[in-house]
Design a protein around this motif. Structure first.
Motif, PDB file in Angstrom:
ATOM      1  N   ARG A 178       0.010  -1.681  -4.345  1.00  0.00           N
ATOM      2  CA  ARG A 178       1.346  -1.070  -3.738  1.00  0.00           C
ATOM      3  C   ARG A 178       2.620  -1.893  -4.006  1.00  0.00           C
ATOM      4  O   ARG A 178       2.481  -3.393  -4.459  1.00  0.00           O
ATOM      5  CB  ARG A 178       1.149  -1.495  -2.817  1.00  0.00           C
ATOM      6  CG  ARG A 178       1.940  -0.837  -1.916  1.00  0.00           C
ATOM      7  CD  ARG A 178       1.689  -1.129   0.285  1.00  0.00           C
ATOM      8  NE  ARG A 178       2.309  -0.836   0.730  1.00  0.00           N
ATOM      9  CZ  ARG A 178       3.834  -1.380   1.673  1.00  0.00           C
ATOM     10  NH1 ARG A 178       3.431  -2.631   1.568  1.00  0.00           N
ATOM     11  NH2 ARG A 178       4.507  -0.885   2.305  1.00  0.00           N
ATOM     12  N   SER A 207      -2.964   3.176   5.193  1.00  0.00           N
ATOM     13  CA  SER A 207      -2.791   1.817   6.524  1.00  0.00           C
ATOM     14  C   SER A 207      -3.704   1.985   7.051  1.00  0.00           C
ATOM     15  O   SER A 207      -4.090   3.349   7.656  1.00  0.00           O
ATOM     16  CB  SER A 207      -0.968   2.786   7.319  1.00  0.00           C
ATOM     17  OG  SER A 207      -0.991   1.447   7.560  1.00  0.00           O
ATOM     18  N   PRO A 208      -4.910   1.140   7.054  1.00  0.00           N
ATOM     19  CA  PRO A 208      -4.129  -0.313   6.758  1.00  0.00           C
ATOM     20  C   PRO A 208      -4.480  -0.345   5.370  1.00  0.00           C
ATOM     21  O   PRO A 208      -5.457   0.886   4.794  1.00  0.00           O
ATOM     22  CB  PRO A 208      -4.389  -1.341   7.984  1.00  0.00           C
ATOM     23  CG  PRO A 208      -6.326  -1.151   8.019  1.00  0.00           C
ATOM     24  CD  PRO A 208      -5.449   1.183   8.527  1.00  0.00           C
ATOM     25  N   LEU A 209      -4.000  -0.961   4.637  1.00  0.00           N
ATOM     26  CA  LEU A 209      -4.276  -1.819   3.575  1.00  0.00           C
ATOM     27  C   LEU A 209      -5.963  -2.424   3.334  1.00  0.00           C
ATOM     28  O   LEU A 209      -5.723  -3.095   4.322  1.00  0.00           O
ATOM     29  CB  LEU A 209      -3.232  -2.490   2.212  1.00  0.00           C
ATOM     30  CG  LEU A 209      -1.903  -2.103   2.371  1.00  0.00           C
ATOM     31  CD1 LEU A 209      -1.255  -2.083   1.952  1.00  0.00           C
ATOM     32  CD2 LEU A 209      -1.932  -0.268   1.545  1.00  0.00           C
ATOM     33  N   CYS A 232       2.776   3.068  -3.911  1.00  0.00           N
ATOM     34  CA  CYS A 232       1.266   3.002  -4.591  1.00  0.00           C
ATOM     35  C   CYS A 232       1.170   3.651  -5.649  1.00  0.00           C
ATOM     36  O   CYS A 232       1.337   5.179  -5.968  1.00  0.00           O
ATOM     37  CB  CYS A 232       0.186   3.483  -3.690  1.00  0.00           C
ATOM     38  SG  CYS A 232      -0.105   2.118  -1.882  1.00  0.00           S
ATOM     39  N   CYS A 284       0.890   5.370   0.552  1.00  0.00           N
ATOM     40  CA  CYS A 284      -0.350   4.153   0.688  1.00  0.00           C
ATOM     41  C   CYS A 284      -0.847   4.796   2.015  1.00  0.00           C
ATOM     42  O   CYS A 284      -0.884   5.620   2.609  1.00  0.00           O
ATOM     43  CB  CYS A 284       1.018   3.029   0.862  1.00  0.00           C
ATOM     44  SG  CYS A 284       1.687   2.668  -0.722  1.00  0.00           S
TER      45      CYS A 284
END
Length: 235
Positions: free
Chosen positions: A64, A129-131, A78, A127
């Motif tokens: 990311r 969520s959460p990472l 990402c 990307c």
């Protein structure tokens, strides 16, 4: 300032090559736009950011990237790091915007991220969520652009600077200074670049930027987080 556009810059072969090899393109309005433009006024400045996964048993498969200017987020993306060639993307400073205005590039590495199965090697994807937990340390570089030129900034993604091999040597926290007289002024006195325990000391990042001797940072080396001038980078 016009909105960002997607084009292919005829005068910049390397930027065009990044596009041809599956580069992710950062698009933003104003200060930074995608380096895929054609009919430009003046001569813009480009920063090619190359992401090289570190070859370890926990080799990163995704990253990311967040680009900020001051407290404002310019872009976040990402990238799928799998594949034979390093992933890369291009940032462009439009002609008319001062190349000296600074940005910060932050890279977080992951074993894998949800959603990358829908993106090819080197491609951008949304990307999640959460990472999940990151691999290694957060890598960050504060830099400007090189006026009317293309420069390459390398991140060895997933780098780990251990107690024994994280030795950047003594120097100031402005790693670009030793690369040439025109690299910029030093920001301070001597700083111990070695780790206080494991990892890098404050003001240093693992595996990204330039060493205190102006060389491209290695995969397990602590290098300054701030470059005096992007012109100190290679093209």
């Amino acid at each position: 300032m016009p909105d960002a556009v997607r084009e292919t810059p005829r005068p910049r072969r390397r930027a065009a090559l990044a596009l041809a090899t599956g580069a992710s393109l950062v698009t933003a309005t104003g200060a930074l736009i995608a380096a895929c433009g054609s009919d430009m006024t003046g001569d813009p400045s480009y920063l090619l950011v190359e992401l090289i996964p570190v070859e370890t048993p926990a080799k990163p498969g995704a990253a990311r990237i967040v680009v900020t200017k001051g407290s404002a987020e310019i872009a976040a993306l990402c990238v799928n790091l799998t594949g034979d060639a390093p992933a890369s993307f291009v940032l462009k400073r439009d002609a008319g915007n001062p190349a000296s205005e600074r940005i910060n590039i932050e890279v977080l590495s992951f074993a894998t991220l949800k959603g990358q199965e829908n993106a090819g090697p080197g491609k951008e994807f949304a990307c999640p969520s959460p990472l999940p937990p990151i691999l290694g340390d957060v890598q960050t570089i504060d830099t400007d652009f090189c006026e009317a030129a293309t420069r390459k900034l390398v991140f060895h993604v997933g780098s780990v600077c251990g107690c024994d091999d994280a030795d950047a040597g003594p120097g100031d926290d402005d790693a670009g200074d030793d690369a040439g007289d025109d690299a910029g002024d030093s920001d301070g006195g001597d700083v111990d670049a070695g780790p206080s325990s494991c990892g890098c000391a404050p003001g240093f990042s693992c595996g990204a930027g330039l060493s205190t001797t102006g060389q491209v940072c290695g995969a397990s080396t602590c290098c300054g987080t701030r470059l005096s001038s992007a012109c100190a980078l290679g093209s």
